[in-house]
Write a protein that holds these residues in place. Structure first.
Motif, PDB file in Angstrom:
ATOM      1  N   LEU A   1       0.704  -1.168   0.177  1.00 11.87           N
ATOM      2  CA  LEU A   1      -0.045   0.034   0.197  1.00 11.87           C
ATOM      3  C   LEU A   1       0.749   0.972  -0.014  1.00 11.87           C
ATOM      4  O   LEU A   1       1.823   1.468   0.884  1.00 11.87           O
ATOM      5  CB  LEU A   1      -0.821  -0.094   1.306  1.00 11.87           C
ATOM      6  CG  LEU A   1      -1.537   1.257   1.533  1.00 11.87           C
ATOM      7  CD1 LEU A   1      -2.704   1.545   0.270  1.00 11.87           C
ATOM      8  CD2 LEU A   1      -2.464   1.276   2.709  1.00 11.87           C
ATOM      9  N   ARG A   2       0.739   2.011  -0.972  1.00  9.38           N
ATOM     10  CA  ARG A   2       1.562   3.423  -1.143  1.00  9.38           C
ATOM     11  C   ARG A   2       0.605   4.399  -0.536  1.00  9.38           C
ATOM     12  O   ARG A   2      -0.660   4.423  -1.015  1.00  9.38           O
ATOM     13  CB  ARG A   2       1.965   3.585  -2.615  1.00  9.38           C
ATOM     14  CG  ARG A   2       2.392   4.990  -2.659  1.00  9.38           C
ATOM     15  CD  ARG A   2       1.339   5.894  -3.627  1.00  9.38           C
ATOM     16  NE  ARG A   2       1.814   7.212  -3.906  1.00  9.38           N
ATOM     17  CZ  ARG A   2       2.049   8.237  -3.388  1.00  9.38           C
ATOM     18  NH1 ARG A   2       1.724   8.586  -1.966  1.00  9.38           N
ATOM     19  NH2 ARG A   2       2.489   9.288  -3.854  1.00  9.38           N
TER      20      ARG A   2
ATOM     21  N   PHE B   1      -5.145   6.827  -9.120  1.00  9.64           N
ATOM     22  CA  PHE B   1      -4.770   7.908  -8.428  1.00  9.64           C
ATOM     23  C   PHE B   1      -3.500   7.680  -7.188  1.00  9.64           C
ATOM     24  O   PHE B   1      -3.841   6.477  -6.528  1.00  9.64           O
ATOM     25  CB  PHE B   1      -6.214   8.756  -7.748  1.00  9.64           C
ATOM     26  CG  PHE B   1      -5.897   9.540  -7.031  1.00  9.64           C
ATOM     27  CD1 PHE B   1      -5.265  10.812  -7.051  1.00  9.64           C
ATOM     28  CD2 PHE B   1      -6.211   9.627  -5.325  1.00  9.64           C
ATOM     29  CE1 PHE B   1      -5.105  11.945  -6.442  1.00  9.64           C
ATOM     30  CE2 PHE B   1      -5.721  10.538  -4.463  1.00  9.64           C
ATOM     31  CZ  PHE B   1      -5.263  11.878  -4.965  1.00  9.64           C
ATOM     32  N   GLY B   2      -2.774   8.806  -7.224  1.00 12.95           N
ATOM     33  CA  GLY B   2      -1.542   8.229  -6.311  1.00 12.95           C
ATOM     34  C   GLY B   2      -1.562   8.672  -4.627  1.00 12.95           C
ATOM     35  O   GLY B   2      -0.863   8.191  -4.108  1.00 12.95           O
ATOM     36  N   GLY B   3      -2.637   9.330  -4.475  1.00 10.12           N
ATOM     37  CA  GLY B   3      -2.695   9.531  -2.961  1.00 10.12           C
ATOM     38  C   GLY B   3      -2.570   8.223  -2.032  1.00 10.12           C
ATOM     39  O   GLY B   3      -2.261   8.352  -0.934  1.00 10.12           O
ATOM     40  N   ALA B   4      -3.144   7.372  -2.746  1.00 10.76           N
ATOM     41  CA  ALA B   4      -3.229   6.008  -1.844  1.00 10.76           C
ATOM     42  C   ALA B   4      -3.688   4.844  -2.872  1.00 10.76           C
ATOM     43  O   ALA B   4      -4.594   4.979  -3.678  1.00 10.76           O
ATOM     44  CB  ALA B   4      -4.250   6.022  -0.701  1.00 10.76           C
ATOM     45  N   TYR B   5      -2.804   4.031  -3.246  1.00 11.54           N
ATOM     46  CA  TYR B   5      -3.257   2.701  -3.951  1.00 11.54           C
ATOM     47  C   TYR B   5      -2.464   1.632  -3.490  1.00 11.54           C
ATOM     48  O   TYR B   5      -1.362   1.545  -2.857  1.00 11.54           O
ATOM     49  CB  TYR B   5      -2.706   2.822  -5.222  1.00 11.54           C
ATOM     50  CG  TYR B   5      -1.323   3.498  -5.667  1.00 11.54           C
ATOM     51  CD1 TYR B   5      -0.347   2.396  -5.943  1.00 11.54           C
ATOM     52  CD2 TYR B   5      -1.123   4.773  -6.079  1.00 11.54           C
ATOM     53  CE1 TYR B   5       0.907   2.855  -6.053  1.00 11.54           C
ATOM     54  CE2 TYR B   5       0.169   5.217  -6.438  1.00 11.54           C
ATOM     55  CZ  TYR B   5       1.275   4.305  -6.341  1.00 11.54           C
ATOM     56  OH  TYR B   5       2.604   4.539  -6.660  1.00 11.54           O
ATOM     57  N   PHE B   6      -2.967   0.354  -4.052  1.00 17.78           N
ATOM     58  CA  PHE B   6      -2.249  -1.046  -3.718  1.00 17.78           C
ATOM     59  C   PHE B   6      -1.512  -1.393  -5.061  1.00 17.78           C
ATOM     60  O   PHE B   6      -1.947  -1.211  -6.178  1.00 17.78           O
ATOM     61  CB  PHE B   6      -3.547  -2.134  -3.221  1.00 17.78           C
ATOM     62  CG  PHE B   6      -3.851  -2.037  -1.755  1.00 17.78           C
ATOM     63  CD1 PHE B   6      -3.123  -2.494  -0.858  1.00 17.78           C
ATOM     64  CD2 PHE B   6      -5.224  -1.545  -1.698  1.00 17.78           C
ATOM     65  CE1 PHE B   6      -3.531  -2.256   0.446  1.00 17.78           C
ATOM     66  CE2 PHE B   6      -5.539  -1.403  -0.541  1.00 17.78           C
ATOM     67  CZ  PHE B   6      -4.906  -1.830   0.768  1.00 17.78           C
ATOM     68  N   VAL B   7      -0.448  -1.877  -4.889  1.00 18.33           N
ATOM     69  CA  VAL B   7       0.097  -2.644  -5.904  1.00 18.33           C
ATOM     70  C   VAL B   7       0.571  -4.119  -5.392  1.00 18.33           C
ATOM     71  O   VAL B   7       0.746  -4.390  -4.228  1.00 18.33           O
ATOM     72  CB  VAL B   7       1.544  -2.004  -6.340  1.00 18.33           C
ATOM     73  CG1 VAL B   7       1.254  -0.684  -6.707  1.00 18.33           C
ATOM     74  CG2 VAL B   7       2.394  -1.937  -5.318  1.00 18.33           C
ATOM     75  N   SER B   8       0.690  -5.054  -6.335  1.00 18.40           N
ATOM     76  CA  SER B   8       0.988  -6.454  -6.028  1.00 18.40           C
ATOM     77  C   SER B   8       2.488  -6.569  -6.134  1.00 18.40           C
ATOM     78  O   SER B   8       3.501  -5.923  -6.851  1.00 18.40           O
ATOM     79  CB  SER B   8       0.380  -7.571  -7.063  1.00 18.40           C
ATOM     80  OG  SER B   8       1.144  -7.214  -8.501  1.00 18.40           O
ATOM     81  N   GLU B   9       2.904  -7.675  -5.561  1.00 16.50           N
ATOM     82  CA  GLU B   9       4.547  -7.820  -5.398  1.00 16.50           C
ATOM     83  C   GLU B   9       4.949  -8.451  -6.925  1.00 16.50           C
ATOM     84  O   GLU B   9       6.027  -7.918  -7.435  1.00 16.50           O
ATOM     85  CB  GLU B   9       4.650  -8.909  -4.426  1.00 16.50           C
ATOM     86  CG  GLU B   9       6.394  -9.403  -4.460  1.00 16.50           C
ATOM     87  CD  GLU B   9       6.721 -10.572  -3.318  1.00 16.50           C
ATOM     88  OE1 GLU B   9       8.011 -10.824  -2.863  1.00 16.50           O
ATOM     89  OE2 GLU B   9       5.822 -11.256  -3.225  1.00 16.50           O
TER      90      GLU B   9
END
Length: 309
Positions: free
Chosen positions: A96-97, A190-198
């Motif tokens: 989570l960024r 949107f970049g304020g918060a998002y999930f990315v996978s390994e």
């Protein structure tokens, strides 16, 4: 040997970030995320803000950047270095960024993301997904995506390319790959918060895109850049905002009032900086009181059930 976690949270910190707000955001993570996790502060402040945060929360990890990378392509570099650090040091299900003005407001928002990535392993980034000229969020807000679409065309396919030729030629090359994989110009999460996978981060790294240093001077936001990169390596972008899904985010201020976000069960919100006449301290206090009330109710329930003497 890498340490294994369910979730990694990366929080980039710039020169204008306030310690008390970062502390509140971390406390929201600690309260609501009931899984194994590690928080990484990516400190680009040049003010040792990250060191202050680590004094408060010794368990976090801290990545200090020796020079300021700034915004736009520079933030893409800062985050890429943080993501690379994560890959080198941890094993994890997802990442989570989140900005320092994002907040966790509901239990286990990672659960919906884990489900999405499991069912759709070619999804690389998920959150508030934007596509077309004027997408509409779940609160009825019309989002202006036309500037981004025009900016991408101008940087990569007009004479403006020559203002930063190395950066923009690199962008153009990656864009062409993205178009081949169905990229709709301007689509992004949107970049304020998002999930990315390994898996997505590993594939970015293998492609030499974590980071691609030539993109540092590109005048696009980091979420715009990551959207293009995802499509260029055949990954999709995913929605975690519509309906009952957990995200409630907007670029400037909140997408709805704190009360509405709470009533609708949104679990990750952005930006806490304002909502109409409400300022950040008031918004954070609203959600902090919700945490306190929930905590008191949980303790009461445990006492009544006999699990606490």
């Amino acid at each position: 040997m890498k340490t294994d976690y369910d979730l990694i949270i990366v929080i980039p910190v710039g020169p204008n970030c306030k310690v008390e707000f970062i502390e509140d955001t971390i406390n929201s993570i600690k309260y609501y995320c009931h899984c194994t996790y590690k928080i990484l502060i990516s400190d680009d402040s040049q003010k040792r803000t990250g060191d202050t945060i680590k004094e408060i929360f010794p368990e976090i990890d801290l990545l200090r950047h020796k020079k300021t990378h700034g915004l736009h392509g520079g933030l893409y570099i800062t985050l890429s270095l943080a993501f690379k650090y994560v890959l080198d040091h941890y094993s994890f299900q997802l990442l989570l960024r989140m900005d320092t003005d994002a907040l966790i407001t509901g239990f286990n928002p990672q659960d919906e993301a884990i489900k999405l990535f499991k069912n759709s392993p070619k999804t690389g980034i998920a959150g508030v997904y934007r596509k077309s000229k004027n997408p509409v969020d779940s609160f009825g807000n019309v989002i202006d995506n036309e500037w981004l679409r025009n900016q991408i065309v101008a940087l990569a396919f007009t004479r403006r390319l020559l203002r930063q030729p190395i950066a923009n030629y690199t962008l153009r090359k990656i864009l062409i790959d993205a178009f081949k994989n169905g990229y709709d110009i301007g689509e992004n999460v949107f970049g304020g918060a998002y999930f990315v996978s390994e898996l997505f981060l590993r594939k970015l790294d293998e492609a030499g895109l974590l980071p691609e240093s030539k993109l540092a001077a590109v005048v696009l936001e980091e979420d715009h850049i990551f959207g293009i990169l995802a499509k260029s390596i055949k990954f999709d972008l995913g929605d975690l905002e519509s309906g009952s899904l957990p995200f409630g985010c907007a670029w400037r201020g909140l997408p709805a009032s704190p009360e509405v976000l709470w009533e609708q069960g949104k679990k990750i919100i952005h930006s806490t900086r304002f909502w109409q006449d409400l300022k950040e301290p008031e918004i954070r206090q609203f959600f902090r009181e919700k945490r306190i009330k929930e905590g008191a109710q949980t303790m009461s329930d445990r006492i009544n059930s006999g699990t606490v003497e």
